[in-house]
Motif scaffolding. Structure first.
Motif, PDB file in Angstrom:
ATOM      1  N   UNK A   1       1.936  11.293  12.389  1.00 57.31           N
ATOM      2  CA  UNK A   1       3.392  11.178  12.574  1.00 57.31           C
ATOM      3  C   UNK A   1       4.083  12.356  11.893  1.00 57.31           C
TER       4      UNK A   1
ATOM      5  N   UNK B   1       7.267   5.748   7.413  1.00 53.77           N
ATOM      6  CA  UNK B   1       6.805   7.123   7.242  1.00 53.77           C
ATOM      7  C   UNK B   1       8.003   8.058   7.325  1.00 53.77           C
TER       8      UNK B   1
ATOM      9  N   UNK C   1       2.994  16.087  14.119  1.00 52.88           N
ATOM     10  CA  UNK C   1       2.722  15.683  15.495  1.00 52.88           C
ATOM     11  C   UNK C   1       2.210  16.830  16.360  1.00 52.88           C
TER      12      UNK C   1
ATOM     13  N   UNK D   1      -2.339   4.223   3.063  1.00 53.59           N
ATOM     14  CA  UNK D   1      -1.007   3.949   3.608  1.00 53.59           C
ATOM     15  C   UNK D   1      -0.987   2.534   4.178  1.00 53.59           C
TER      16      UNK D   1
ATOM     17  N   UNK E   1      -4.470  13.705   1.351  1.00 46.42           N
ATOM     18  CA  UNK E   1      -4.686  12.588   2.274  1.00 46.42           C
ATOM     19  C   UNK E   1      -5.547  11.489   1.664  1.00 46.42           C
TER      20      UNK E   1
ATOM     21  N   UNK F   1      -2.492   8.090  18.510  1.00 47.92           N
ATOM     22  CA  UNK F   1      -1.627   7.074  17.900  1.00 47.92           C
ATOM     23  C   UNK F   1      -1.652   5.762  18.683  1.00 47.92           C
ATOM     24  N   UNK F   2      -1.965   5.844  19.980  1.00 47.40           N
ATOM     25  CA  UNK F   2      -2.013   4.624  20.788  1.00 47.40           C
ATOM     26  C   UNK F   2      -3.268   3.812  20.507  1.00 47.40           C
TER      27      UNK F   2
ATOM     28  N   UNK G   1      -5.107   2.873  17.316  1.00 48.08           N
ATOM     29  CA  UNK G   1      -5.341   2.866  15.853  1.00 48.08           C
ATOM     30  C   UNK G   1      -6.795   2.554  15.489  1.00 48.08           C
TER      31      UNK G   1
ATOM     32  N   UNK H   1      -2.637   7.656  10.851  1.00 47.25           N
ATOM     33  CA  UNK H   1      -1.392   7.469  11.606  1.00 47.25           C
ATOM     34  C   UNK H   1      -0.248   8.181  10.891  1.00 47.25           C
ATOM     35  N   UNK H   2      -0.179   7.961   9.588  1.00 44.41           N
ATOM     36  CA  UNK H   2       0.842   8.604   8.749  1.00 44.41           C
ATOM     37  C   UNK H   2       0.762  10.126   8.888  1.00 44.41           C
ATOM     38  N   UNK H   3      -0.474  10.649   8.795  1.00 45.02           N
ATOM     39  CA  UNK H   3      -0.649  12.102   8.848  1.00 45.02           C
ATOM     40  C   UNK H   3      -0.216  12.668  10.202  1.00 45.02           C
TER      41      UNK H   3
ATOM     42  N   UNK I   1      -3.470   2.979   7.091  1.00 46.13           N
ATOM     43  CA  UNK I   1      -2.855   3.711   8.210  1.00 46.13           C
ATOM     44  C   UNK I   1      -2.691   5.190   7.876  1.00 46.13           C
ATOM     45  N   UNK I   2      -3.615   5.738   7.066  1.00 43.11           N
ATOM     46  CA  UNK I   2      -3.411   7.097   6.565  1.00 43.11           C
ATOM     47  C   UNK I   2      -3.412   8.147   7.677  1.00 43.11           C
TER      48      UNK I   2
END
Lengths: 305, 156
Positions: free
Chosen positions: A193, B61, A196, B55, B51, A204-205, A207, A189-191, A186-187
């Protein structure tokens, strides 16, 4: 010649291809001006660090060389020296003197900028380019003399551009304990979040789209060395792919990597700019002469009518 | 020593060529060493680790920010960059532990803001806040939960 000698000779020639001096002249102008931009737009907190050295954590190179802590005095001098040397270097006058000043000065500048616990990985090709450019002598924008010294410098920059991608694929394997888990993680997604902005938040909706991007990214990074051996149009496609990759990264993560992007120009046949321009102008002149002759005939005909 | 060939190409002499190839090979060696074993400390020959981490799908997070009450009665997020308060978010995140132990470190954030923006409302109270966003099966689940890690009443 034995097989070993032939192979060695080939490897040596690969590191020192014959490339026109003009490409060095163009790269000098572009990269030295880019350094000035970089000092104001990207690694721009070096002088602030001189004012507040409290958070300074020197990196290995700074400790090895026992570089002084940043202060208002030394960062201000560094700034002035860099601006002057870059401006001189960009003109292609005194290329060696200017180049040998810019290389260590800018390395120190970036070293201070990255001494706060966060290191960026977009400066490798630019910093190495600055160290190899002064190994080549004086060059002019139209100089078609092919030189192995020029070729070596260009090859080093190309290698560093490609290493930036290939080694980031290696880092992704290493951080997972040498396993390929990154592309399914989920890298992104993490980045998003953590940074933003509208495009990212929309993604994000979905994945699965982020996973596709991760697979494309790491595959391209692994395959990037191929570009070193591609020629002409295919190499151009390779370069354009990675420029698109950076455009996408900029849109999704606000990470532009411009200091690496500008070094892609080491792959570009910049030496063709002057001949192309001259040809266009001479074609233009020829056409103009023809047009004038034509007008002259018409005028004569009209006068005769 | 350089040699000019009959086609007008400038070739390198034996020594010049050997040194250059050697330098390139050493450079490649340093880069490989950096990627395989070293850390960011080895810049510019460190690993390209931005990066690079995997994750997990159920990760929490975290995102650290500083919220400020101003003397104009408003509550704002402190812009954590050089133009804002003169400190980057990365620096704050790297030093969260130290700030929690000694909230007076936040004073420099208020000072930085006041110095760079003398005409804007001053900060009177700062809060170091950690927002945690929970992932469930790789998707963002609900709004982030906020936790105040440190509070500092700004000295004038």
């Amino acid at each position: 010649m034995s097989a070993l000698e032939t192979t060695t000779a080939r490897v040596v020639d690969w590191f020192t291809p014959k490339i026109a001096m003009a490409r060095i002249a163009w790269l000098r102008t572009i990269l030295y001006l880019f350094v000035i931009l970089d000092m104001h737009a990207f690694v721009r907190d070096t002088r602030d660090k001189g004012e507040h050295p409290g958070l300074y954590q020197p990196l290995l190179l700074a400790r090895l060389l026992d570089l002084p802590r940043p202060s208002v005095a030394n960062t201000t001098v560094l700034y002035g020296v860099l601006i002057v040397a870059c401006l001189v270097g960009a003109t292609n006058y005194f290329p060696r003197i200017a180049g040998w000043i810019v290389a260590p000065a800018f390395t120190w500048w970036v070293l201070i900028g990255m001494s706060d616990g966060k290191v960026d990985h977009d400066h490798l090709a630019l910093v190495i380019a600055l160290w190899v450019l002064p190994t080549v002598g004086k060059a002019s924008y139209g100089d078609q003399t092919r030189s192995e010294a020029a070729g070596w410098a260009i090859r080093c920059v190309q290698l560093c551009v490609i290493a930036t991608y290939f080694l980031s694929a290696i880092a992704k394997l290493r951080s997972a304990g040498w396993a390929l888990t990154w592309p399914r993680s989920a890298v992104l997604t993490w980045a998003i979040v953590r940074r933003p902005h509208p495009v990212g938040e929309w993604l994000l909706h979905y994945p699965w789209m982020l996973h596709v991007m991760q697979w494309v990214g790491i595959t391209a990074e692994f395959l990037s060395p191929v570009i070193l051996w591609l020629k002409g149009r295919w190499q151009l496609f390779g370069a354009l792919f990675f420029l698109g990759f950076h455009a996408a990264n900029t849109a999704i993560l606000l990470i532009h990597f411009l200091p690496t992007v500008v070094c892609w120009l080491a792959f570009a046949p910049l030496e063709r700019i002057v001949p192309w321009f001259q040809k266009r102008r001479s074609d233009g002149d020829a056409r103009q002469a023809e047009d004038q002759a034509e007008e002259g005939r018409e005028a004569q005909q009209q006068a005769g009518a | 020593m350089t040699v000019v060939t009959s086609q007008g190409d400038v070739r390198l002499g034996r020594a010049g060529k050997s040194v250059r190839v050697l330098v390139a090979l050493v450079g490649i060696g340093l880069l490989i060493n950096g990627s395989v074993r070293a850390s960011d400390d080895a810049w510019p020959f460190g690993p390209m680790s931005q990066y690079a981490m995997s994750v997990p799908d159920d990760a929490a997070i975290t995102y650290t920010r500083i919220s400020a009450q101003t003397d104009a009665g408003t509550t704002v997020d402190v812009p954590l960059n050089i133009e804002g308060a003169g400190v980057a978010r990365a620096e704050i995140e790297a030093r969260t532990g130290e700030i929690v132990k000694d909230p007076s470190l936040l004073q420099q954030v208020a000072d930085g803001w006041a110095r760079k923006h003398p005409d804007k409302p001053k900060y009177v109270k700062l809060e170091l806040i950690r927002d945690t966003t929970q992932l469930v099966h790789g998707r963002v689940e609900g709004p982030p939960a906020s936790e105040v890690l440190a509070t500092w009443a700004v000295r004038r």
